[in-house]
Design an enzyme around this catalytic site. Sequence first.
Site, PDB file in Angstrom:
ATOM      1  N   CYS A 130      14.754  10.335   6.422  1.00 40.61           N
ATOM      2  CA  CYS A 130      14.537   9.696   7.976  1.00 40.61           C
ATOM      3  C   CYS A 130      16.115   9.868   8.542  1.00 40.61           C
ATOM      4  O   CYS A 130      16.251   9.969   9.862  1.00 40.61           O
ATOM      5  CB  CYS A 130      13.902   8.492   8.109  1.00 40.61           C
ATOM      6  N   LYS A 173       0.821  -1.116  -0.057  1.00 44.01           N
ATOM      7  CA  LYS A 173       0.122   0.008   0.138  1.00 44.01           C
ATOM      8  C   LYS A 173       0.843   1.123  -0.062  1.00 44.01           C
ATOM      9  O   LYS A 173       1.483   1.598   0.967  1.00 44.01           O
ATOM     10  CB  LYS A 173      -0.965   0.155   1.280  1.00 44.01           C
TER      11      LYS A 173
HETATM   12  P1  NAD Z   1       3.219   8.671   7.447  1.00 46.19           P
HETATM   13  O1  NAD Z   1       3.052   8.382   8.787  1.00 46.19           O
HETATM   14  O2  NAD Z   1       2.069   9.914   7.244  1.00 46.19           O
HETATM   15  O3  NAD Z   1       2.244   7.752   6.568  1.00 46.19           O
HETATM   16  C1  NAD Z   1       3.231   6.358   6.300  1.00 46.19           C
HETATM   17  C2  NAD Z   1       1.949   5.440   5.840  1.00 46.19           C
HETATM   18  O4  NAD Z   1       1.184   5.218   6.993  1.00 46.19           O
HETATM   19  C3  NAD Z   1       1.397   5.919   4.513  1.00 46.19           C
HETATM   20  O5  NAD Z   1       1.372   4.669   3.873  1.00 46.19           O
HETATM   21  C4  NAD Z   1       0.099   6.309   4.949  1.00 46.19           C
HETATM   22  O6  NAD Z   1      -0.866   5.995   4.397  1.00 46.19           O
HETATM   23  C5  NAD Z   1      -0.311   5.156   6.308  1.00 46.19           C
HETATM   24  N1  NAD Z   1      -1.049   6.167   7.447  1.00 46.19           N
HETATM   25  C6  NAD Z   1      -1.431   6.924   7.864  1.00 46.19           C
HETATM   26  N2  NAD Z   1      -2.216   7.059   8.631  1.00 46.19           N
HETATM   27  C7  NAD Z   1      -2.272   5.906   9.214  1.00 46.19           C
HETATM   28  C8  NAD Z   1      -3.039   5.233  10.212  1.00 46.19           C
HETATM   29  N3  NAD Z   1      -3.555   6.211  11.143  1.00 46.19           N
HETATM   30  N4  NAD Z   1      -2.921   4.055  10.526  1.00 46.19           N
HETATM   31  C9  NAD Z   1      -2.534   3.159   9.485  1.00 46.19           C
HETATM   32  N5  NAD Z   1      -1.856   3.779   8.374  1.00 46.19           N
HETATM   33  C10 NAD Z   1      -1.861   4.791   8.073  1.00 46.19           C
HETATM   34  O7  NAD Z   1       4.492   9.147   6.720  1.00 46.19           O
HETATM   35  P2  NAD Z   1       4.873  10.031   5.665  1.00 46.19           P
HETATM   36  O8  NAD Z   1       4.682  11.649   5.854  1.00 46.19           O
HETATM   37  O9  NAD Z   1       4.726   9.442   4.582  1.00 46.19           O
HETATM   38  O10 NAD Z   1       6.484   9.930   5.769  1.00 46.19           O
HETATM   39  C11 NAD Z   1       7.533  10.872   6.475  1.00 46.19           C
HETATM   40  C12 NAD Z   1       7.922  10.094   7.647  1.00 46.19           C
HETATM   41  O11 NAD Z   1       8.363   8.948   7.459  1.00 46.19           O
HETATM   42  C13 NAD Z   1       8.882  10.922   8.673  1.00 46.19           C
HETATM   43  O12 NAD Z   1       8.350  10.789   9.901  1.00 46.19           O
HETATM   44  C14 NAD Z   1      10.015  10.129   8.421  1.00 46.19           C
HETATM   45  O13 NAD Z   1      10.952  10.098   9.391  1.00 46.19           O
HETATM   46  C15 NAD Z   1       9.751   8.614   8.338  1.00 46.19           C
HETATM   47  N6  NAD Z   1      10.587   7.886   7.862  1.00 46.19           N
HETATM   48  C16 NAD Z   1      11.155   6.949   8.470  1.00 46.19           C
HETATM   49  C17 NAD Z   1      12.188   5.981   7.939  1.00 46.19           C
HETATM   50  C18 NAD Z   1      12.934   4.903   8.666  1.00 46.19           C
HETATM   51  O14 NAD Z   1      13.566   3.994   8.403  1.00 46.19           O
HETATM   52  N7  NAD Z   1      12.680   4.969  10.034  1.00 46.19           N
HETATM   53  C19 NAD Z   1      12.375   5.943   6.637  1.00 46.19           C
HETATM   54  C20 NAD Z   1      11.512   6.770   5.622  1.00 46.19           C
HETATM   55  C21 NAD Z   1      10.770   7.931   6.356  1.00 46.19           C
END
Ligand code: NAD
Length: 485
Positions: free
Chosen positions: A284, A176
């Site tokens: 990240c 997804k």
């Molecule tokens: P996000 O948390 O908004 O979304 C991530 C995923 O979760 C998406 O597919 C989204 O559709 C889904 N999602 C959103 N709300 C949800 C819910 N309530 N329940 C279940 N799924 C839900 O993240 P983003 O803004 O797309 O990405 C940026 C973030 O990702 C930053 O915080 C970054 O640090 C983090 N990140 C972490 C890593 C790592 O390896 N630690 C790598 C890349 C990005």
Amino acid sequence: MVDVPVLKNYINGEWIESNSTDIREVRNPATGEVIAKVPMSTVEETEDAIKAANKAFARWRRTIPVTRARYFFEMKTLMEEKFEELARQVVIENGKTIDEARGEIRRGIENVELATGIPSLMMGYNAEDVAVDIDEMVIRQPMGVFFCLAPFNFPSMVPLWFLPTAVATGNTFILKPSPIAPMSSMKLFELIDELGFPPGVINLVHGDVDSANTLLDSPGTKGVSFVGSTPVGRIVYERAAANGKRAQIQAGAKNFLLVMPDADLERTASALMTSCYGCAGERCLAGAVILAMDEIHDSLVKTLVDRAKIIRVGNGLEEGVHMGPVITAKAKARTIDFIERALKEGANLLVDGRDVKVEGHPNGFFVGPTIFGDVKPDMCIAQEEIFGPVMSIIKVKSYEEALKIISASPYGNAASIFTSSGKWARKFGYEVEAGNIGINIGIAAPVAHFPFSGMKDSFFGDLHGQGKDGIRFFTEDKVVITRWF
Ligand code: NAD
């Protein structure tokens, strides 16, 4: 709404139009133009993908690992052939520069390469004569259907952290993608379709919270690989646990970079610039807070300010552009809000990226490189994840003071030290609670055969993505104890 195609799901080996009436726009962050529409798939559609993946599992797990691995040899070849196309798609929907996108695709391919070694990587182990005439062995078996909830910031690489290993070990898979950047996944699935995986082995379902919850609550899925923000990651971890699923939750970050007085100033400054402004700070592993020791502070600040002023902001597709836009108008507003809050808290704005203008791109979501000096550890810009091109500099008097600041952060994704002293480097690696440590490295990004680690609020779970952790996450150890009469 502008007339652009609605993206399709890929379920059971077929491209399928969604019936959903909930459809969102996907924008090119450099131009602000709508480039696609993405459906928030219905519960039934998500369940169809789960059913297809379960049906496919019965045969796929019996397909011998060498045969499974061969699909990934071919996938690597196809990705190499389509390399530029894949990279351009990342730029168009995410905004990073073309060179950064090439780096992303390369990292993705490395994970595909890892999966080609699955026949030996997933081997178990055995011992003869654990008791008289009795032998014992561990075999690693695939478990069923795994799924990935992906973020917007590495729309091609992050799904590939998991998909190749999960599928090569014999599981079936549902992706997804992020609803903000779902088009790179479409490109990957065009290749997956061409490769002719058996129907249902790899599926794609567009959506957001509802699709994620259907996948999390279904008895038909075994585990989730989540990459995204910490608040969402926590929710997903709890929901996965409540449903008895495996979970690897790679979450948000606030990364500290310590510069010791004996650091190589020029090369350190280059690494800090790339760390803080690469991908417009939307990594990240991005550097966020520079901890500069007193002795080197002033010369370092001067060098960083001089370099920030010559960064060329623009459309990532144009060669010579150093930094692209942030992902959405909302992300731009959020970054500017951080800058304004920091000003109110008394930080010293040395380079202001708020009013950056990019010729020919009046509607892009651009924020220029921003630097704050005189930052205090309790300011918002030193504590919260901004996910934009803002560098905050704190002057510290000792290694111990720096360690205290890093330790107080709830996050533990990455941390780096810049020094020419082995003593400080070792101490830092030993003492700092962060999953990915850099020694004179600005972005401590583990390669595919190492786990992508993370600690504290940056990771929930036990086994990380990539490397041996990834293989163990996607397999169950079974012990077989044998005696022949
Ligand atoms: P996000 O948390 O908004 O979304 C991530 C995923 O979760 C998406 O597919 C989204 O559709 C889904 N999602 C959103 N709300 C949800 C819910 N309530 N329940 C279940 N799924 C839900 O993240 P983003 O803004 O797309 O990405 C940026 C973030 O990702 C930053 O915080 C970054 O640090 C983090 N990140 C972490 C890593 C790592 O390896 N630690 C790598 C890349 C990005």
